[in-house]
Design a protein around this motif. Structure first.
Motif, short mmCIF file in Angstrom:
data_model
loop_
_atom_site.label_atom_id
_atom_site.label_comp_id
_atom_site.label_asym_id
_atom_site.label_seq_id
_atom_site.Cartn_x
_atom_site.Cartn_y
_atom_site.Cartn_z
N TYR A 1 0.82 -1.21 0.00
CA TYR A 1 0.00 0.00 0.00
C TYR A 1 0.85 1.26 0.00
CZ TYR A 1 -3.55 3.40 1.39
OH TYR A 1 -4.38 4.49 1.44
N ASP A 2 2.00 1.22 0.67
CA ASP A 2 2.89 2.38 0.71
C ASP A 2 3.42 2.73 -0.68
OD1 ASP A 2 2.58 2.67 3.44
OD2 ASP A 2 4.30 1.39 3.91
N ILE A 3 3.67 1.70 -1.48
CA ILE A 3 4.13 1.94 -2.86
C ILE A 3 3.03 2.60 -3.67
CG2 ILE A 3 4.74 0.79 -5.02
CD1 ILE A 3 6.44 -1.12 -3.47
N ILE A 4 1.79 2.15 -3.47
CA ILE A 4 0.67 2.76 -4.18
C ILE A 4 0.57 4.25 -3.86
CG2 ILE A 4 -1.85 2.78 -4.44
CD1 ILE A 4 -1.86 -0.20 -3.95
N LYS A 5 0.68 4.59 -2.59
CA LYS A 5 0.58 6.00 -2.18
C LYS A 5 1.73 6.82 -2.76
CE LYS A 5 -2.24 7.29 -0.12
NZ LYS A 5 -3.59 7.68 -0.58
N ARG A 6 2.90 6.26 -2.84
CA ARG A 6 4.04 6.97 -3.44
C ARG A 6 3.83 7.20 -4.93
NH1 ARG A 6 9.22 3.58 -1.99
NH2 ARG A 6 10.10 5.05 -3.51
N LEU A 7 3.34 6.17 -5.60
CA LEU A 7 3.16 6.29 -7.05
C LEU A 7 2.01 7.24 -7.39
CD1 LEU A 7 3.59 2.57 -8.19
CD2 LEU A 7 5.30 4.41 -8.15
N GLU A 8 0.98 7.27 -6.56
CA GLU A 8 -0.15 8.14 -6.84
C GLU A 8 0.24 9.62 -6.85
OE1 GLU A 8 -3.97 5.58 -5.13
OE2 GLU A 8 -3.01 7.10 -3.88
N LYS A 9 1.29 9.97 -6.12
CA LYS A 9 1.70 11.38 -6.00
C LYS A 9 2.66 11.82 -7.11
CE LYS A 9 1.15 11.34 -0.96
NZ LYS A 9 1.84 11.48 0.35
N ILE A 10 3.04 10.91 -7.99
CA ILE A 10 3.95 11.27 -9.08
C ILE A 10 3.28 12.28 -10.01
CG2 ILE A 10 5.16 10.42 -11.12
CD1 ILE A 10 5.56 7.78 -9.70
N VAL A 11 3.96 13.39 -10.27
CA VAL A 11 3.43 14.40 -11.18
C VAL A 11 3.77 14.01 -12.62
CG1 VAL A 11 3.48 16.83 -11.84
CG2 VAL A 11 3.67 16.19 -9.42
N VAL A 12 2.74 13.78 -13.41
CA VAL A 12 2.93 13.36 -14.80
C VAL A 12 3.19 14.56 -15.70
CG1 VAL A 12 1.87 12.19 -16.77
CG2 VAL A 12 1.48 11.34 -14.44
N LEU A 13 2.40 15.61 -15.55
CA LEU A 13 2.59 16.83 -16.33
C LEU A 13 1.90 17.98 -15.64
CD1 LEU A 13 -0.16 17.71 -18.27
CD2 LEU A 13 0.34 15.41 -19.08
N THR A 14 2.30 19.18 -16.00
CA THR A 14 1.71 20.40 -15.47
C THR A 14 1.19 21.24 -16.62
OG1 THR A 14 3.25 20.38 -13.59
CG2 THR A 14 2.10 22.45 -14.05
N VAL A 15 -0.07 21.61 -16.56
CA VAL A 15 -0.69 22.39 -17.63
C VAL A 15 -0.32 23.86 -17.45
CG1 VAL A 15 -2.86 23.09 -18.68
CG2 VAL A 15 -2.59 20.76 -17.81
N LYS A 16 0.11 24.46 -18.53
CA LYS A 16 0.45 25.88 -18.51
C LYS A 16 -0.62 26.67 -19.25
CE LYS A 16 5.42 24.90 -18.45
NZ LYS A 16 6.72 25.10 -19.14
N GLY A 17 -0.96 27.83 -18.73
CA GLY A 17 -2.00 28.65 -19.36
C GLY A 17 -3.36 28.35 -18.76
N ASP A 18 -4.35 29.08 -19.24
CA ASP A 18 -5.71 28.96 -18.70
C ASP A 18 -6.71 28.49 -19.75
OD1 ASP A 18 -4.98 29.84 -16.15
OD2 ASP A 18 -5.11 31.94 -16.76
N LYS A 19 -6.24 27.81 -20.78
CA LYS A 19 -7.12 27.33 -21.84
C LYS A 19 -7.32 25.82 -21.73
CE LYS A 19 -5.85 30.91 -25.22
NZ LYS A 19 -5.33 31.15 -26.59
N ASN A 20 -8.50 25.39 -22.17
CA ASN A 20 -8.75 23.95 -22.25
C ASN A 20 -7.85 23.33 -23.31
OD1 ASN A 20 -10.79 24.38 -20.39
ND2 ASN A 20 -12.42 24.35 -21.91
N GLU A 21 -7.26 22.21 -23.01
CA GLU A 21 -6.38 21.57 -23.97
C GLU A 21 -6.32 20.07 -23.75
OE1 GLU A 21 -2.05 22.07 -23.32
OE2 GLU A 21 -2.64 23.59 -21.84
N LYS A 22 -5.79 19.38 -24.75
CA LYS A 22 -5.66 17.93 -24.69
C LYS A 22 -4.20 17.55 -24.91
CE LYS A 22 -10.34 17.03 -26.42
NZ LYS A 22 -11.15 16.33 -27.44
N LYS A 23 -3.74 16.62 -24.11
CA LYS A 23 -2.38 16.11 -24.22
C LYS A 23 -2.43 14.60 -24.34
CE LYS A 23 0.04 19.96 -23.59
NZ LYS A 23 1.02 20.48 -24.58
#
Length: 207
Positions: free
Chosen positions: A34-56
């Motif tokens: 369970y500790d590994i799950i909690k660590r992996l859940e917090k990984i930041v995949v990407l950060t959206v820049k700007g205030d527009k709707n977009e798809k990645k």
């Protein structure tokens, strides 16, 4: 579940409203610890820049690399899609007045659009003339004031529409998707495939 294996399940697309997108926002994670799950859940995949709707488009290879970096040595079993469309929607405050106006406009468009379609179809195939011919054949006199055929036809159209779109019973409508829902899901699936293919060709896929 085998010990030492991290199971990562990806869908074809996911919608998020926060700019800092973590692994738990876009996937399901299973592991023996369970500790590994909690660590992996917090990984930041990407950060959206700007205030527009977009798809990645995010490749599963990027996610595997991030997991290996956080937890070296774990085996990863990927379940689901190899690529994921992440849809960022800018959070907006709910305005009930605007939503009601949109609902009324949509209802009017659907109502008048459907009525126009039905009228043009009836005119194109000469439904009125067919009814007059049937009436004359059965009653042996021309139809001048309308008949039960027109009344039955007018009642049968809405009943047929309700039956086709699975809305005769409220309980059944909640359980099963209607044909329009299925078509919308098919369209969404094809659109996601096109987005993933375009991102792969343009090299904009996050790897």
């Amino acid at each position: 579940m085998k010990e030492g294996i991290v199971y990562l399940k990806l869908g074809q697309s996911v919608q998020v409203s926060n700019k800092r997108i973590t692994l738990q926002d876009i996937s399901e994670i299973y592991a023996w610890d369970y500790d590994i799950i909690k660590r992996l859940e917090k990984i930041v995949v990407l950060t959206v820049k700007g205030d527009k709707n977009e798809k990645k488009v995010v490749s599963s290879l990027k996610l595997i690399g991030l997991i290996q970096k956080e937890c070296p040595g774990v085996d990863i079993d990927l379940i689901g899609e190899p690529d994921l469309v992440v849809e960022y929607h800018k959070p907006t405050p709910e305005n009930k007045i605007v939503e009601c106006i949109k609902l009324v406009l949509l209802a009017m468009i659907v109502f008048f659009g459907s009525a126009f379609t039905i009228m043009t179809f009836n005119t194109d195939v000469s439904v009125g003339e067919v009814f007059d011919l049937i009436y004359e054949l059965v009653m042996n006199k021309p139809n001048t004031d309308g008949s039960i055929l027109e009344i039955s036809y007018s009642i049968g159209i809405p009943i047929g529409i309700l039956g086709f779109y699975n809305h005769f019973k409220v309980a059944k409508a909640k359980e099963d998707p209607t044909p329009i829902h299925i078509e919308m899901r098919n369209y969404e699936e094809e659109m996601n495939k096109a987005i993933i293919l375009d991102a792969s060709r343009e090299g904009s896929e996050l790897k």
